[in-house]
Scaffold this active site. Sequence first.
Site, PDB file in Angstrom:
ATOM      1  N   LEU A  67       0.887  -1.155   0.000  1.00 15.89           N
ATOM      2  CA  LEU A  67       0.000   0.000   0.000  1.00 15.89           C
ATOM      3  C   LEU A  67       0.922   1.201   0.000  1.00 15.89           C
ATOM      4  O   LEU A  67       1.844   1.280   0.819  1.00 15.89           O
ATOM      5  CB  LEU A  67      -0.900  -0.034   1.242  1.00 15.89           C
ATOM      6  CG  LEU A  67      -2.076   0.924   1.310  1.00 15.89           C
ATOM      7  CD1 LEU A  67      -3.021   0.759   0.119  1.00 15.89           C
ATOM      8  CD2 LEU A  67      -2.849   0.715   2.606  1.00 15.89           C
ATOM      9  N   ASP A  68       0.733   2.110  -0.936  1.00 17.57           N
ATOM     10  CA  ASP A  68       1.652   3.233  -1.099  1.00 17.57           C
ATOM     11  C   ASP A  68       1.847   4.011   0.198  1.00 17.57           C
ATOM     12  O   ASP A  68       0.962   4.075   1.052  1.00 17.57           O
ATOM     13  CB  ASP A  68       1.137   4.199  -2.169  1.00 17.57           C
ATOM     14  CG  ASP A  68       1.139   3.596  -3.552  1.00 17.57           C
ATOM     15  OD1 ASP A  68       1.995   2.735  -3.822  1.00 17.57           O
ATOM     16  OD2 ASP A  68       0.268   3.976  -4.354  1.00 17.57           O
ATOM     17  N   TYR A  69       3.007   4.632   0.298  1.00 17.08           N
ATOM     18  CA  TYR A  69       3.383   5.465   1.444  1.00 17.08           C
ATOM     19  C   TYR A  69       2.301   6.488   1.770  1.00 17.08           C
ATOM     20  O   TYR A  69       1.963   6.696   2.929  1.00 17.08           O
ATOM     21  CB  TYR A  69       4.715   6.153   1.102  1.00 17.08           C
ATOM     22  CG  TYR A  69       5.279   7.054   2.159  1.00 17.08           C
ATOM     23  CD1 TYR A  69       5.795   6.539   3.336  1.00 17.08           C
ATOM     24  CD2 TYR A  69       5.331   8.433   1.956  1.00 17.08           C
ATOM     25  CE1 TYR A  69       6.340   7.377   4.300  1.00 17.08           C
ATOM     26  CE2 TYR A  69       5.881   9.270   2.900  1.00 17.08           C
ATOM     27  CZ  TYR A  69       6.387   8.745   4.084  1.00 17.08           C
ATOM     28  OH  TYR A  69       6.923   9.578   5.036  1.00 17.08           O
ATOM     29  N   ASP A  70       1.726   7.106   0.735  1.00 17.68           N
ATOM     30  CA  ASP A  70       0.740   8.165   0.944  1.00 17.68           C
ATOM     31  C   ASP A  70      -0.703   7.660   0.877  1.00 17.68           C
ATOM     32  O   ASP A  70      -1.636   8.457   0.764  1.00 17.68           O
ATOM     33  CB  ASP A  70       0.959   9.314  -0.036  1.00 17.68           C
ATOM     34  CG  ASP A  70       0.981   8.876  -1.488  1.00 17.68           C
ATOM     35  OD1 ASP A  70       0.968   7.658  -1.754  1.00 17.68           O
ATOM     36  OD2 ASP A  70       1.015   9.754  -2.363  1.00 17.68           O
ATOM     37  N   SER A  71      -0.889   6.349   0.970  1.00 19.87           N
ATOM     38  CA  SER A  71      -2.231   5.758   1.039  1.00 19.87           C
ATOM     39  C   SER A  71      -2.430   5.185   2.434  1.00 19.87           C
ATOM     40  O   SER A  71      -1.471   4.939   3.158  1.00 19.87           O
ATOM     41  CB  SER A  71      -2.397   4.664  -0.012  1.00 19.87           C
ATOM     42  OG  SER A  71      -2.266   5.201  -1.307  1.00 19.87           O
TER      43      SER A  71
END
Length: 185
Positions: free
Chosen positions: A41-45
Amino acid sequence: MLIAFNKPFNVLCQFTDRSATPRRTLAEFGLPADVYPAGRLDYDSEGLLLLTDDGRLAHRLTDPRHKETKTYWVQVEGAPDPAALQRLREGVALNDGPTRPAQARLLPAPPPLWPRDPPVRYRKSVPDAWIELAIREGRNRQVRRMTAAVGLPTLRLVRVAIGAHRLDGLQPGAWRALQERRQPR
């Protein structure tokens, strides 16, 4: 062992970070030893991340051939019209090829989520909306690229489910052990 974890915003999906300016990682959340993320899961998600100590289970959860649906609540900039939602449903052309068809619907109201720190930028002159998007693949930053391709840049992205596994009130940074579903061999 299978763990459901609510990954906070700006946390890496790994236990170490060797960057010049270290970022937050999974190591600070007291997760059981020997579990690793099944997917990313992306850093900014934000939202649901499954962790396991079982390599076969991790493969089954992440391999697109097993068709585990990943469901997201996406705050987008702009007002989605039926044509944009239909494009998402049909699959969108991205620079690495077309996506598979997605399930997409406009949410009637903002979903009941925790406040994000820092908060999403707010602009009085630009509307925003929430859509629910369910996909069966997991390309790099795919949901963000899909919404951008239909003219709806993503402001906030929260994964709420992977297959039958849901966040179900789990707060950011919290985790719980899940009952494993054994597959017949």
